[in-house]
Motif scaffolding. Structure first.
Motif, PDB file in Angstrom:
ATOM      1  N   VAL A 162      15.165   0.417  -1.482  1.00 33.24           N
ATOM      2  CA  VAL A 162      14.036   1.355  -1.567  1.00 33.24           C
ATOM      3  C   VAL A 162      14.453   2.623  -2.302  1.00 33.24           C
ATOM      4  CG1 VAL A 162      12.342   2.677  -0.257  1.00 33.24           C
ATOM      5  CG2 VAL A 162      13.018   0.432   0.535  1.00 33.24           C
ATOM      6  N   LEU A 163      15.666   3.085  -2.044  1.00 36.87           N
ATOM      7  CA  LEU A 163      16.151   4.272  -2.749  1.00 36.87           C
ATOM      8  C   LEU A 163      16.256   3.998  -4.248  1.00 36.87           C
ATOM      9  CD1 LEU A 163      17.133   7.165  -2.428  1.00 36.87           C
ATOM     10  CD2 LEU A 163      19.443   6.275  -2.085  1.00 36.87           C
ATOM     11  N   ARG A 164      16.694   2.817  -4.593  1.00 36.40           N
ATOM     12  CA  ARG A 164      16.769   2.438  -6.004  1.00 36.40           C
ATOM     13  C   ARG A 164      15.386   2.483  -6.663  1.00 36.40           C
ATOM     14  NH1 ARG A 164      18.386  -3.567  -8.396  1.00 36.40           N
ATOM     15  NH2 ARG A 164      18.225  -2.997 -10.588  1.00 36.40           N
ATOM     16  N   ASN A 165      14.382   1.999  -5.950  1.00 36.73           N
ATOM     17  CA  ASN A 165      13.015   2.035  -6.489  1.00 36.73           C
ATOM     18  C   ASN A 165      12.511   3.460  -6.641  1.00 36.73           C
ATOM     19  OD1 ASN A 165      12.982  -0.758  -6.527  1.00 36.73           O
ATOM     20  ND2 ASN A 165      11.961  -0.954  -4.543  1.00 36.73           N
ATOM     21  N   CYS A 166      12.921   4.336  -5.730  1.00 35.74           N
ATOM     22  CA  CYS A 166      12.521   5.749  -5.840  1.00 35.74           C
ATOM     23  C   CYS A 166      13.123   6.402  -7.085  1.00 35.74           C
ATOM     24  CB  CYS A 166      12.988   6.532  -4.608  1.00 35.74           C
ATOM     25  SG  CYS A 166      12.020   6.286  -3.121  1.00 35.74           S
ATOM     26  N   THR A 195       0.808  -1.225   0.000  1.00 29.90           N
ATOM     27  CA  THR A 195       0.000   0.000   0.000  1.00 29.90           C
ATOM     28  C   THR A 195       0.842   1.276   0.000  1.00 29.90           C
ATOM     29  OG1 THR A 195      -0.122  -0.100   2.419  1.00 29.90           O
ATOM     30  CG2 THR A 195      -1.912  -1.136   1.172  1.00 29.90           C
ATOM     31  N   LEU A 196       2.163   1.158   0.110  1.00 23.27           N
ATOM     32  CA  LEU A 196       3.018   2.335   0.198  1.00 23.27           C
ATOM     33  C   LEU A 196       3.799   2.537  -1.091  1.00 23.27           C
ATOM     34  CD1 LEU A 196       4.537   1.879   3.791  1.00 23.27           C
ATOM     35  CD2 LEU A 196       2.661   3.392   3.127  1.00 23.27           C
ATOM     36  N   SER A 197       3.962   3.792  -1.492  1.00 25.55           N
ATOM     37  CA  SER A 197       4.826   4.106  -2.625  1.00 25.55           C
ATOM     38  C   SER A 197       6.282   3.951  -2.193  1.00 25.55           C
ATOM     39  CB  SER A 197       4.583   5.544  -3.089  1.00 25.55           C
ATOM     40  OG  SER A 197       5.007   6.459  -2.084  1.00 25.55           O
ATOM     41  N   ALA A 198       7.183   3.945  -3.157  1.00 27.02           N
ATOM     42  CA  ALA A 198       8.602   3.798  -2.846  1.00 27.02           C
ATOM     43  C   ALA A 198       9.084   4.935  -1.942  1.00 27.02           C
ATOM     44  CB  ALA A 198       9.423   3.760  -4.133  1.00 27.02           C
ATOM     45  N   GLU A 199       8.631   6.160  -2.229  1.00 26.58           N
ATOM     46  CA  GLU A 199       9.070   7.289  -1.407  1.00 26.58           C
ATOM     47  C   GLU A 199       8.475   7.219  -0.009  1.00 26.58           C
ATOM     48  OE1 GLU A 199       8.876  12.129  -1.629  1.00 26.58           O
ATOM     49  OE2 GLU A 199       9.628  11.035  -3.394  1.00 26.58           O
TER      50      GLU A 199
END
Length: 211
Positions: free
Chosen positions: A141-145, A82-86
């Motif tokens: 997670v930073l990579r996905n952002c 349910t959460l976006s990468a950021e």
């Protein structure tokens, strides 16, 4: 039911761990001897060796439960659909900061004693394997952002992100404000810092693409 001897044995082990944690935090791991730990724990140095092979075994016992708890906590955030990468990056930042502040007396012991580089390929100790897994979660997670590949630039961005988190910890580790109140008051600022970092990374990527 535990026998009296088993109970005394567990109490002795806990006293040794408590003494080691206090001394490691106050004096530094390398400066503390087994004899000092024994004196602080109120036992002989030979008693310590009944429970722990050496100082590194004490470090392992002190650090691993906390690191495992934090890893599971951060990993559950990554798995949230349910959460976006950021938003995941903000939540990971929030939980990491709160965890470290709640364990501020042991922070250096848990994360830094006998630590290795974050780009170490084959760390030898279980502690460093888990430390690097926690760093890798943040990097993932930073990579996905940023939608960039696994490369040296991502590693450098991840280091900058980690520096920022630890700068926050240094700023607030000596405040006496209750941690719950502190986190409630400053979470909007922490979230803004993540947004600004991500925007800066994206701008840098654009500049590099133009070049």
């Amino acid at each position: 039911m535990k026998s009296r001897q088993e109970q005394r044995s567990e109490e002795t082990k806990e006293q040794i761990l408590k003494a080691a944690g206090t001394l490691f935090a106050n004096k530094g791991f390398d400066s503390v001897s087994i004899r000092e730990i024994a004196k602080e724990a109120g036992c002989s140095h030979t008693t310590i060796y009944l429970y722990f092979k050496d100082k590194e075994a004490l470090l392992h016992q002190l650090s691993m439960p906390s690191l495992e708890k934090l890893y599971k906590q951060l990993n559950s955030i990554i798995l949230a659909d349910t959460l976006s990468a950021e938003d995941k990056l903000k939540k990971i930042s929030h939980d990491y900061i709160q965890f470290c502040l709640e364990n501020k007396n042991m922070f250096d012991v848990i994360f830094n004693v006998k630590s290795t580089r974050v780009d170490e390929i084959d760390p030898k100790s279980e502690i460093n394997i888990l430390r690097l897994k926690i760093f890798s979660l943040m990097k993932q997670v930073l990579r996905n952002c940023l939608s960039i590949p696994e490369n040296e630039l991502l590693l450098n961005f991840s280091r900058i992100f980690y520096y920022q988190l630890n700068g926050i910890l240094s700023t607030y580790s000596y405040l006496h404000e209750p941690i719950g109140e502190l986190m409630k008051r400053l979470t909007p600022t922490f979230n803004l810092s993540v947004e600004i970092l991500v925007l800066g990374f994206k701008e840098k990527l654009i500049q590099m693409g133009d070049d």
